[in-house]
Structure formats: C-alpha cells, structure tokens
Design an enzyme around this catalytic site. Structure first.
Site, PDB file in Angstrom:
ATOM      1  CD  GLU A  84      -9.462   1.830 -23.989  1.00 45.73           C
ATOM      2  OE1 GLU A  84      -8.759   1.114 -24.732  1.00 45.73           O
ATOM      3  OE2 GLU A  84     -10.691   1.729 -23.888  1.00 45.73           O
ATOM      4  CE  LYS A 263     -10.652  -1.148 -27.652  1.00 47.53           C
ATOM      5  NZ  LYS A 263     -10.495  -0.566 -26.318  1.00 47.53           N
ATOM      6  CG  ASP A 279       5.166  -6.200 -35.910  1.00 47.65           C
ATOM      7  OD1 ASP A 279       4.087  -5.581 -35.818  1.00 47.65           O
ATOM      8  OD2 ASP A 279       5.669  -6.540 -36.994  1.00 47.65           O
ATOM      9  CG  HIS A 378     -14.432   3.161 -19.133  1.00 48.83           C
ATOM     10  ND1 HIS A 378     -14.903   3.084 -20.402  1.00 48.83           N
ATOM     11  CD2 HIS A 378     -13.134   3.505 -19.246  1.00 48.83           C
ATOM     12  CE1 HIS A 378     -13.939   3.372 -21.250  1.00 48.83           C
ATOM     13  NE2 HIS A 378     -12.856   3.618 -20.573  1.00 48.83           N
TER      14      HIS A 378
HETATM   15  P1  HMG Z   1     -13.599  -1.662  -8.561  1.00 43.03           P
HETATM   16  O1  HMG Z   1     -14.193  -2.909  -8.045  1.00 43.03           O
HETATM   17  O2  HMG Z   1     -14.327  -0.368  -8.344  1.00 43.03           O
HETATM   18  O3  HMG Z   1     -12.107  -1.515  -8.052  1.00 43.03           O
HETATM   19  O4  HMG Z   1     -13.328  -1.854 -10.103  1.00 43.03           O
HETATM   20  P2  HMG Z   1     -11.586  -1.103  -6.616  1.00 43.03           P
HETATM   21  O5  HMG Z   1     -11.536   0.401  -6.534  1.00 43.03           O
HETATM   22  O6  HMG Z   1     -12.344  -1.859  -5.571  1.00 43.03           O
HETATM   23  O7  HMG Z   1     -10.095  -1.673  -6.685  1.00 43.03           O
HETATM   24  C1  HMG Z   1      -9.848  -3.072  -6.788  1.00 43.03           C
HETATM   25  C2  HMG Z   1      -8.505  -3.270  -7.442  1.00 43.03           C
HETATM   26  O8  HMG Z   1      -8.588  -2.925  -8.840  1.00 43.03           O
HETATM   27  C3  HMG Z   1      -7.408  -2.388  -6.884  1.00 43.03           C
HETATM   28  O9  HMG Z   1      -6.882  -2.953  -5.740  1.00 43.03           O
HETATM   29  C4  HMG Z   1      -6.432  -2.371  -8.033  1.00 43.03           C
HETATM   30  O10 HMG Z   1      -5.734  -3.586  -8.108  1.00 43.03           O
HETATM   31  C5  HMG Z   1      -7.379  -2.258  -9.203  1.00 43.03           C
HETATM   32  P3  HMG Z   1      -6.172  -1.976  -4.639  1.00 43.03           P
HETATM   33  O11 HMG Z   1      -4.991  -1.380  -5.299  1.00 43.03           O
HETATM   34  O12 HMG Z   1      -7.196  -0.934  -4.293  1.00 43.03           O
HETATM   35  O13 HMG Z   1      -5.816  -2.884  -3.537  1.00 43.03           O
HETATM   36  N1  HMG Z   1      -7.682  -0.844  -9.468  1.00 43.03           N
HETATM   37  C6  HMG Z   1      -6.775   0.052  -9.921  1.00 43.03           C
HETATM   38  N2  HMG Z   1      -5.485  -0.079 -10.253  1.00 43.03           N
HETATM   39  C7  HMG Z   1      -4.844   1.036 -10.691  1.00 43.03           C
HETATM   40  N3  HMG Z   1      -5.445   2.242 -10.823  1.00 43.03           N
HETATM   41  C8  HMG Z   1      -6.741   2.392 -10.519  1.00 43.03           C
HETATM   42  C9  HMG Z   1      -7.468   1.274 -10.047  1.00 43.03           C
HETATM   43  N4  HMG Z   1      -8.735   1.084  -9.660  1.00 43.03           N
HETATM   44  C10 HMG Z   1      -8.844  -0.206  -9.310  1.00 43.03           C
HETATM   45  N5  HMG Z   1      -7.305   3.596 -10.667  1.00 43.03           N
HETATM   46  C11 HMG Z   1     -12.322  -1.400 -12.199  1.00 43.03           C
HETATM   47  C12 HMG Z   1     -12.798  -0.824 -10.885  1.00 43.03           C
HETATM   48  C13 HMG Z   1     -11.958  -0.271 -13.151  1.00 43.03           C
HETATM   49  C14 HMG Z   1     -11.101  -2.261 -11.957  1.00 43.03           C
HETATM   50  C15 HMG Z   1     -13.479  -2.294 -12.774  1.00 43.03           C
HETATM   51  O14 HMG Z   1     -14.637  -1.508 -12.892  1.00 43.03           O
HETATM   52  C16 HMG Z   1     -13.153  -2.908 -14.115  1.00 43.03           C
HETATM   53  O15 HMG Z   1     -12.395  -3.848 -14.196  1.00 43.03           O
HETATM   54  N6  HMG Z   1     -13.769  -2.425 -15.162  1.00 43.03           N
HETATM   55  C17 HMG Z   1     -13.467  -2.876 -16.520  1.00 43.03           C
HETATM   56  C18 HMG Z   1     -12.679  -1.820 -17.184  1.00 43.03           C
HETATM   57  C19 HMG Z   1     -12.214  -2.205 -18.576  1.00 43.03           C
HETATM   58  O16 HMG Z   1     -12.317  -3.309 -19.030  1.00 43.03           O
HETATM   59  N7  HMG Z   1     -11.662  -1.214 -19.237  1.00 43.03           N
HETATM   60  C20 HMG Z   1     -11.142  -1.348 -20.548  1.00 43.03           C
HETATM   61  C21 HMG Z   1     -11.677  -0.249 -21.412  1.00 43.03           C
HETATM   62  S1  HMG Z   1     -13.315  -0.658 -21.922  1.00 43.03           S
HETATM   63  C22 HMG Z   1     -13.002  -1.541 -23.363  1.00 43.03           C
HETATM   64  O17 HMG Z   1     -12.392  -1.033 -24.236  1.00 43.03           O
HETATM   65  C23 HMG Z   1     -13.214  -3.002 -23.450  1.00 43.03           C
HETATM   66  C24 HMG Z   1     -14.590  -3.600 -23.464  1.00 43.03           C
HETATM   67  O18 HMG Z   1     -15.418  -3.013 -24.430  1.00 43.03           O
HETATM   68  C25 HMG Z   1     -14.317  -5.036 -23.803  1.00 43.03           C
HETATM   69  C26 HMG Z   1     -15.542  -5.877 -23.841  1.00 43.03           C
HETATM   70  O19 HMG Z   1     -16.609  -5.353 -24.199  1.00 43.03           O
HETATM   71  O20 HMG Z   1     -15.408  -7.096 -23.563  1.00 43.03           O
HETATM   72  C27 HMG Z   1     -15.224  -3.440 -22.147  1.00 43.03           C
END
Ligand code: HMG
Length: 431
Positions: A84, A263, A279, A378
């Site tokens: 994911e 989730k 597991d 995302h």
């Molecule tokens: P951002 O603030 O735009 O991140 O957030 P950034 O570009 O400023 O980067 C900050 C740091 O985040 C980076 O530091 C990395 O540590 C990490 P840096 O390396 O730049 O010094 N980071 C990454 N690491 C690896 N690959 C990347 C990357 N981008 C940032 N491409 C971020 C962006 C996606 C982190 C933020 O928007 C976020 O945390 N979103 C949440 C995403 C999430 O939870 N996804 C799970 C899938 S959705 C789901 O299934 C669950 C849910 O439904 C659960 C719920 O409802 O509770 C949401």
C-alpha cells in the site's frame, strides 16, 4: 480465461517438478509469467515448497524500511512488507516527529500464550471443576512432559483456569513459550491433557487448541508529542492536537470509525509482522477481539491533548504474541534480512517495536485526516503508483505524476493517455 475442465485430483500429491508442467500444459500462465514464478530470488523454491502446499512459485511484495524509530532510547530501522502506497511514508514521517519529542516508551505486560479445551456432556459441572483444580500440579506436569524442550529453555505450562460458558466447561492453560509464538507447543500440550480432563470431568472434549485471543501477551506503546511539531503556527498546532484527541474519542464511540482507525494501525503492524516472518492472521484476530472487549468494537489507541503542557499524549495497547524463532522465521532468507535490520531482536523487543509502529502509523493517519485530509499525501503517492502501472519509466514518473495531480480524479486510463502524450511530445521534440 480460467480453464475449468482440469482434473485437479491428485495434484496435491505431485512433486514440485511434476506440478509446473501441468500448469504449462494447461496454459494456466503465459510462458513469461511461469518463468517469473520460478525465478530464484530471495526465497529459494525448495524452501517455499517446504513452507506450504501445492507450491508453484513465490509471490513478491515490496520490502521497505521506515527508519529512525526511537524506542526506549534505542534506534530501530524497521522493515516493512506492504503493497500500500503511503504506509511507509507515513510511518517514517511519524517516527521522525516522535523521535524529536523523546521517542516511544514501551512495555510488556506479560508474555504467555493460552490454550483451551472445551469439555461438554458433563453431568456435575461444579464437581468436575473441583476435581480438575485439585489435580492442578499433575496437569501442569503432564503438559510439560508433552513438550519437554520448552521447559529446558525456561518456559512451560504456568497456570490453569476453568470457566463454565453455556453448555461447556472450558479449561484454559497459560504457557510461557519463550521466543516462539508457540502454536505447536500449546496444541501439543492441550492434546496431551485431553484424556486426563475427560476422565476427571466425566465429560468429552470437543476440541483442544491454542487461543489467538492472547490477553496474556499485552504490549503498550506510548509517546508524548510537543504540539510545536504539529505546525509552525502555534494556534494551528493547538487546534490540530485538539482535533486528534477528538478523532481518538470518535473511534471509541463509533464502530464504523473504529474499524478504519484500527485498519490504519494495522497498516504498519501487519507490514512488520510479515517482514519478520510472523503470523499476521493471529495478530489481527487477537487484536480485533481485544478491540471489542468492552462489548462494542473500539479504537485500540487513545490520544489526549494537555493544553497546559502543550503535549499530545498517545497510547496503544494490544496483544502482540510475536516470535523470534519457529514457524517460517528460520526458513525464509528475507526474514533474516528483516531481522538483521532490527539487530536480531528477541520476541519481547520485537513485540514492542511493532506496537510502537502501530502507534506511529495511527499518529500520521490522524494528523493527516484532521488537517489536510488523507488524500493530499496519499494522492501524491497514488499518482506515482498509477504512473508505474501505466508503464512509465523512472525518468518519466515525475512528469506524469505532476500532470495526473493537476487532473483529479486520477485514473489508470488517464495515466496511460498522458504517458503516451508525454512520449509523443518527447519524440516530437527530439526529431
Ligand atoms: P508531508 O508532510 O507532505 O511529508 O506528509 P514531507 O514530504 O514533508 O516529508 C516528511 C517526512 O515524511 C520525510 O522526511 C519522510 O520521513 C516521510 P524526509 O525524508 O523528507 O526528511 N516521507 C516519506 N518517506 C518515504 N517516502 C516518501 C515520503 N514522503 C514523506 N515518499 C505523508 C506526507 C504521506 C507522510 C503524510 O501526508 C501522511 O502521513 N499521510 C498519512 C498517510 C497514511 O496514513 N497512509 C496510509 C494509507 S491510508 C489508510 O489506509 C489508513 C487510514 O484510513 C487510517 C485512518 O483512517 O485512521 C487513513
């Protein structure tokens, strides 16, 4: 198209070398896919063939790393196996913020597994209970004799408990399984106890099996995040912290939200459980049962904002009967790589790392949900997946992602169209 007129009888008994020609003969896969399936990567096919039944090949998933988790003062670079997008990014993001706020504090409540034997057809349940409990020492000895190697390693059967539930008298045994998850060990002990329990209760055993509701293997992870890390603007940071507390309360009162909340926690937990060869069905089943322990399904984590200290407190407790030995752990060479990243942790350490990852994942999701919304981060990563699915090469991805983000909703169809346009414009420009 799926072939339906194949006689599968006896397929399970054929050797690995005999199975693949059948797949080839019936053209169930293209020659190219058949080649991929049998190519030797990190899991040797001979090993895969020992792990499950009817093996034809291996199924690959991305193996990633979420670096720099600070847990009880030690740093962990955590291996993730997940398909994911944004899960690893979110965990890494949370790990970074929580590290700056002092890291995670974790602890193990206990680490024992539970087996159960359901007895039925007993005339005098109270008498059966007394008779069984009077033989506690003998029954513990029988369990230990059934699996002496765990006793040598310092573990073994620990406690007996009986409960009448409906028609059944249920016998529970707790076992210290040391570094193993202990399913084989506990099941062997439970089956060895059946004859004695049937004789003592004058009833019958319906089944003897490990319970995945591992309430004696609870692990807690906590963190406290300075609100200044939530936003540069102090006002916004406070509002966000309050909203995250509300989000946690919402998951306590609404099972629809609690399910998604949990989730999100499992996005991280499953990824590490898989990477470390454990597991994940057992971990999921136990945790979801634990989430419903108060009579309705609730969020597993809690967040609370203390305005006077400007601190957001997070806490997650769940059963985590994780193993460092046994099962496929020693067989799968990729698991050895994952464990190496974590400095070969023992079962208790690994369980704590995994629960900390769950809390981190939840933090990132709640922060995104209560601020910019989940789609902002995302979608950027989703656009990358679409670009790759459309066939973009490494040097085409960035341009295609930019175009896709400017034309929402993004679809694979759009990605494919934009990619061919991009290629045309490059061709036109270069000729
Ligand atoms: P951002 O603030 O735009 O991140 O957030 P950034 O570009 O400023 O980067 C900050 C740091 O985040 C980076 O530091 C990395 O540590 C990490 P840096 O390396 O730049 O010094 N980071 C990454 N690491 C690896 N690959 C990347 C990357 N981008 C940032 N491409 C971020 C962006 C996606 C982190 C933020 O928007 C976020 O945390 N979103 C949440 C995403 C999430 O939870 N996804 C799970 C899938 S959705 C789901 O299934 C669950 C849910 O439904 C659960 C719920 O409802 O509770 C949401």
């Amino acid at each position: 198209m799926t072939k339906t007129n194949i006689n599968w009888s006896g397929f399970s008994k054929r050797s690995f070398d005999e199975r693949l020609p059948i797949i080839e003969r019936f053209q169930l896969l293209s020659p190219e896919n058949l080649k991929h399936l049998t190519a030797d990567h990190l899991l040797p096919i001979q090993t895969a063939n020992q792990m499950t039944e009817n093996v034809l090949g291996r199924f690959a998933l991305p193996f990633s790393i979420a670096p720099d988790f600070l847990i009880n003062g030690s740093t962990y670079h955590v291996p993730f196996v997940t398909e994911e997008p944004s899960v690893v990014a979110a965990a890494s993001f949370a790990a970074k913020i929580i590290r700056r706020s002092g890291g995670f504090k974790t602890y193990i409540h206990n680490r024992q597994m539970i087996g159960q034997i359901a007895l039925y057809g007993i005339d005098k349940i109270d008498k059966a209970k007394t008779t069984i409990l009077a033989k506690t020492e003998e029954l513990l000895a029988t369990a230990n004799q059934a699996y002496p190697s765990i006793v040598k390693r310092g573990g073994g059967a620990r406690q007996i408990r009986l409960e009448q539930k409906g028609y059944f008298l249920i016998f529970y045994l707790t076992v210290d399984t040391q570094e193993a998850m202990g399913a084989n060990m506990v099941n062997t002990m439970m089956e060895a106890l059946v004859p004695d329990l049937e004789a003592l209760s004058k009833g019958h055993s319906l089944m003897a099996i490990l319970s995945n509701y591992a309430t004696e293997s609870l692990v807690t992870a906590k963190c406290q995040i300075d609100s200044c890390f939530l936003s540069r603007d102090k006002e916004k940071a406070q509002q966000l912290a309050k909203k995250m507390e509300l989000a946690s309360q919402l998951a306590q009162v609404d099972p629809y939200r609690a399910t998604t909340h949990n989730k999100g926690i499992f996005n991280g937990i499953d990824a590490v459980v898989m990477a470390t060869g454990n597991d994940w069905r057992a971990i999921e089943a136990g945790a979801h049962a634990y989430a419903a322990r108060n009579g309705s399904y609730q969020g597993l984590s809690q967040w609370r904002f203390d305005q006077s200290q400007q601190l957001l407190f997070g806490e997650l407790t769940l059963p985590m009967p994780i193993a460092s030995k046994g099962g496929s752990i020693g067989l799968n060479p990729t698991v050895a790589i994952a464990r190496d990243f974590l400095n070969s942790p023992d079962a208790k350490t690994l369980a704590q790392v995994i629960v900390a990852v769950g809390l981190a994942q939840n933090f990132a999701a709640l922060k995104a949900l209560t601020s910019s919304g989940i789609q902002a981060g995302h979608m950027k990563l989703h656009a990358k997946s679409l670009a790759l699915l459309a066939g973009a090469s490494e040097h085409e991805v960035a341009a295609l992602v930019k175009t896709l983000l400017a034309d929402k909703p993004m679809t694979l169809e759009k990605a494919t169209t934009y990619l061919s346009k991009l290629r045309q414009s490059i061709d036109n420009g270069s000729t």
